[in-house]
Enzyme design. Sequence first.
Site, PDB file in Angstrom:
ATOM      1  N   ASP A   1       0.792  -1.232   0.000  1.00 14.42           N
ATOM      2  CA  ASP A   1       0.000   0.000   0.000  1.00 14.42           C
ATOM      3  C   ASP A   1       0.821   1.277   0.000  1.00 14.42           C
ATOM      4  O   ASP A   1       0.316   2.346   0.372  1.00 14.42           O
ATOM      5  CB  ASP A   1      -0.941   0.000   1.209  1.00 14.42           C
ATOM      6  CG  ASP A   1      -2.125  -0.914   1.000  1.00 14.42           C
ATOM      7  OD1 ASP A   1      -2.710  -0.877  -0.100  1.00 14.42           O
ATOM      8  OD2 ASP A   1      -2.472  -1.665   1.928  1.00 14.42           O
TER       9      ASP A   1
ATOM     10  N   ASP B   1      -7.433  -4.092  -4.895  1.00 11.73           N
ATOM     11  CA  ASP B   1      -7.012  -2.801  -4.345  1.00 11.73           C
ATOM     12  C   ASP B   1      -5.613  -2.400  -4.832  1.00 11.73           C
ATOM     13  O   ASP B   1      -5.284  -1.211  -4.914  1.00 11.73           O
ATOM     14  CB  ASP B   1      -6.973  -2.848  -2.813  1.00 11.73           C
ATOM     15  CG  ASP B   1      -8.103  -3.613  -2.161  1.00 11.73           C
ATOM     16  OD1 ASP B   1      -8.536  -4.644  -2.710  1.00 11.73           O
ATOM     17  OD2 ASP B   1      -8.531  -3.210  -1.072  1.00 11.73           O
TER      18      ASP B   1
END
Length: 371
Positions: free
Chosen positions: A90, A148
């Site tokens: 991330d 994601d």
Amino acid sequence: MLRIADESLAFSVKQYKHMRDSLPAGKLPKTTSAKTGGLETSGTSWWCSGFYPGTLWYLYEFSKDESLKAEAVRAMKLVEKEKDNKGTHDLGFMMYCSWGPQFNLYKDDAAKEVLLTSARSLSTRFNPTVGCIKSWDHGTWKFPVIIDNMMNLELLTWATKISGDTSFKHIALTHANTTIKNHFRPDYSSFHVIDYNPETGAVNAKKTAQGFNDASAWSRGQAWGLYGYTMMYRETKVKAYLDQAVHIAEFILNHPNMPKDLVPYWDYNAPEIPNAVRDASAAAVTASALLELSTFVPKKAAAKYKSSAVKMLYSLSSPAYRAKEGENNNFILMHSTGHKMANSEVDKPLSYADYYYVEALMRYKAMEGKK
């Protein structure tokens, strides 16, 4: 919509000043605590750590309020140490959302080095046999990749543009191509998790973690895919990415379970529909993506995507979803859903819902020639 955008951004400025004043030292806003009802914060290693400074940068761009800039800089410097974090996929969210504005606005050399270090850290998670960046190091998965992860590729395309090192963009392209191949069903809905064999690249399983079940369409997952492929088309002009984004947009907008206000249920196949909780964060991400997608497609499709995004923003800006000043623990939006299946962050505010809502408002204003 311009009037609503300006009013909503002005409200967001006031709300985030309250947020700034309420934050404990060294912490970042996360959500509302299910136990106490008070503000729940995170440290910098939480995947959402970049969204608070990123939202402040957008609000500074809107307001030119120097106190917001100062708070953005303070918050992003908290996050700086995560540039060396090789244990997360991330880093795009964490670092490009927080440090990216510092470089993009000021061409700051220190920000450039922070971001390039972040891109190098993210690149260590790429497996060329699989053709993807590994998402998680936990659970029973062998090499899990979640939809994601498309959102973190912008950091890599940026790194190639700035450094000239094509290896970053190669990873982004390979990851995007592998994801098109394996993550999508014939109707262009997305699985949440694909588990790969890291030695052969074969698909072990197609699963979910946050959706209702393995066959369902988790709403924020569809939004991540739409945004990710729209962004990848912007960065590369590879037509396959534009085609993919259009297919995903059509799936979302034509879904029979899309509510009339265009704020999705947490999963398009949630069994409790029409009484399922909504996910304002999915609407915010989708709206921002649709606005950008509308600039890449023919006139008829452009009008459809833009008008749908505007309807989403109307809804999110209404009292049904936008908080009152000083309430909602000073988050902007209400009624997001983080992880319904784990009963975590259900019908709560979320920092990334605020970020993509503010981004969408700023994109709308830019498209209308008003800043």
